[in-house]
Motif scaffolding. Structure first.
Motif, mmCIF file in Angstrom:
data_model
loop_
_atom_site.group_PDB
_atom_site.id
_atom_site.type_symbol
_atom_site.label_atom_id
_atom_site.label_comp_id
_atom_site.label_asym_id
_atom_site.label_seq_id
_atom_site.Cartn_x
_atom_site.Cartn_y
_atom_site.Cartn_z
ATOM 1 N N LEU A 196 41.719 36.518 46.450
ATOM 2 C CA LEU A 196 41.443 37.956 46.409
ATOM 3 C C LEU A 196 40.203 38.314 47.217
ATOM 4 O O LEU A 196 40.164 39.364 47.862
ATOM 5 C CB LEU A 196 41.283 38.415 44.967
ATOM 6 C CG LEU A 196 42.553 38.421 44.122
ATOM 7 C CD1 LEU A 196 42.231 38.831 42.692
ATOM 8 C CD2 LEU A 196 43.580 39.348 44.722
ATOM 9 N N LEU A 197 39.206 37.450 47.186
ATOM 10 C CA LEU A 197 37.992 37.719 47.958
ATOM 11 C C LEU A 197 38.307 37.763 49.448
ATOM 12 O O LEU A 197 37.860 38.669 50.161
ATOM 13 C CB LEU A 197 36.935 36.654 47.669
ATOM 14 C CG LEU A 197 35.625 36.783 48.431
ATOM 15 C CD1 LEU A 197 34.929 38.083 48.062
ATOM 16 C CD2 LEU A 197 34.741 35.597 48.143
ATOM 17 N N GLY A 198 39.085 36.832 49.922
ATOM 18 C CA GLY A 198 39.481 36.828 51.331
ATOM 19 C C GLY A 198 40.307 38.040 51.699
ATOM 20 O O GLY A 198 40.165 38.600 52.790
ATOM 21 N N ALA B 264 36.487 38.819 37.589
ATOM 22 C CA ALA B 264 36.584 37.380 37.869
ATOM 23 C C ALA B 264 36.465 36.597 36.570
ATOM 24 O O ALA B 264 35.649 36.913 35.703
ATOM 25 C CB ALA B 264 35.493 36.965 38.840
ATOM 26 N N GLY B 265 37.279 35.590 36.431
ATOM 27 C CA GLY B 265 37.236 34.745 35.259
ATOM 28 C C GLY B 265 38.183 35.180 34.156
ATOM 29 O O GLY B 265 38.436 34.439 33.229
ATOM 30 N N ARG B 266 38.720 36.369 34.276
ATOM 31 C CA ARG B 266 39.708 36.835 33.297
ATOM 32 C C ARG B 266 41.084 36.451 33.789
ATOM 33 O O ARG B 266 41.480 36.752 34.898
ATOM 34 C CB ARG B 266 39.645 38.351 33.137
ATOM 35 C CG ARG B 266 38.332 38.807 32.565
ATOM 36 C CD ARG B 266 38.345 40.278 32.388
ATOM 37 N NE ARG B 266 37.016 40.730 31.972
ATOM 38 C CZ ARG B 266 36.650 41.961 31.937
ATOM 39 N NH1 ARG B 266 37.486 42.911 32.284
ATOM 40 N NH2 ARG B 266 35.443 42.294 31.545
ATOM 41 N N LEU C 104 36.195 43.152 41.788
ATOM 42 C CA LEU C 104 36.578 41.741 41.764
ATOM 43 C C LEU C 104 35.568 40.913 40.987
ATOM 44 O O LEU C 104 35.942 40.030 40.212
ATOM 45 C CB LEU C 104 36.706 41.220 43.195
ATOM 46 C CG LEU C 104 37.282 39.831 43.374
ATOM 47 C CD1 LEU C 104 38.699 39.766 42.833
ATOM 48 C CD2 LEU C 104 37.270 39.458 44.841
ATOM 49 N N SER C 105 34.293 41.225 41.139
ATOM 50 C CA SER C 105 33.274 40.478 40.393
ATOM 51 C C SER C 105 33.326 40.788 38.902
ATOM 52 O O SER C 105 33.024 39.937 38.076
ATOM 53 C CB SER C 105 31.885 40.775 40.945
ATOM 54 O OG SER C 105 31.483 42.082 40.588
ATOM 55 N N SER D 204 34.497 51.294 50.426
ATOM 56 C CA SER D 204 35.696 50.753 49.780
ATOM 57 C C SER D 204 35.601 49.248 49.583
ATOM 58 O O SER D 204 35.986 48.731 48.533
ATOM 59 C CB SER D 204 36.940 51.081 50.608
ATOM 60 O OG SER D 204 37.138 52.468 50.648
ATOM 61 N N THR D 205 35.075 48.549 50.577
ATOM 62 C CA THR D 205 34.922 47.101 50.457
ATOM 63 C C THR D 205 33.940 46.749 49.351
ATOM 64 O O THR D 205 34.191 45.837 48.557
ATOM 65 C CB THR D 205 34.467 46.498 51.801
ATOM 66 O OG1 THR D 205 35.417 46.854 52.809
ATOM 67 C CG2 THR D 205 34.365 44.994 51.715
ATOM 68 N N VAL D 206 32.848 47.487 49.273
ATOM 69 C CA VAL D 206 31.863 47.235 48.216
ATOM 70 C C VAL D 206 32.467 47.515 46.840
ATOM 71 O O VAL D 206 32.257 46.743 45.893
ATOM 72 C CB VAL D 206 30.593 48.082 48.445
ATOM 73 C CG1 VAL D 206 29.676 48.043 47.244
ATOM 74 C CG2 VAL D 206 29.869 47.588 49.687
ATOM 75 N N ILE D 207 33.241 48.582 46.713
ATOM 76 C CA ILE D 207 33.876 48.891 45.434
ATOM 77 C C ILE D 207 34.882 47.814 45.052
ATOM 78 O O ILE D 207 34.948 47.376 43.900
ATOM 79 C CB ILE D 207 34.528 50.287 45.464
ATOM 80 C CG1 ILE D 207 33.446 51.357 45.495
ATOM 81 C CG2 ILE D 207 35.455 50.494 44.277
ATOM 82 C CD1 ILE D 207 33.966 52.753 45.708
#
Length: 84
Positions: A27-29, A77-79, A73-74, A65-68
């Motif tokens: 997802l990060l990529g 993450a982990g869920r 995502l952060s 948009s990228t920052v949002i």
């Protein structure tokens, strides 16, 4: 002639980044690839002679948009919602 070649190269790179965003497992990529697509769209708007639209696309599309997306995502993450 040179601008046409530059336009085609930017368009091909933008298309490849969009395909990469769709087919990536990470997802990060994918978020970074979408940001790259927005950045290249703003470059195309600048080439086409619309600097105001290019500036808006760079600020909102590529930047905000990228920052949002990265923030969301952060936060998620982990869920893991899989029912395995």
């Amino acid at each position: 002639m040179m601008m046409t070649v530059f336009f085609i190269v930017i368009s091909v790179v933008m298309l490849l980044a969009a395909l990469l965003a769709v087919h990536m497992k990470s997802l990060l990529g994918a978020v970074i690839a979408v940001g790259v697509v927005s950045l290249f769209v703003s470059i195309l708007f600048l080439i086409l002679g619309a600097p105001d639209v290019a500036m808006t696309e760079a600020a909102i599309g590529a930047g905000l948009s990228t920052v949002i997306f990265l923030f969301a995502l952060s936060r998620t993450a982990g869920r893991d919602s899989r029912d395995d």
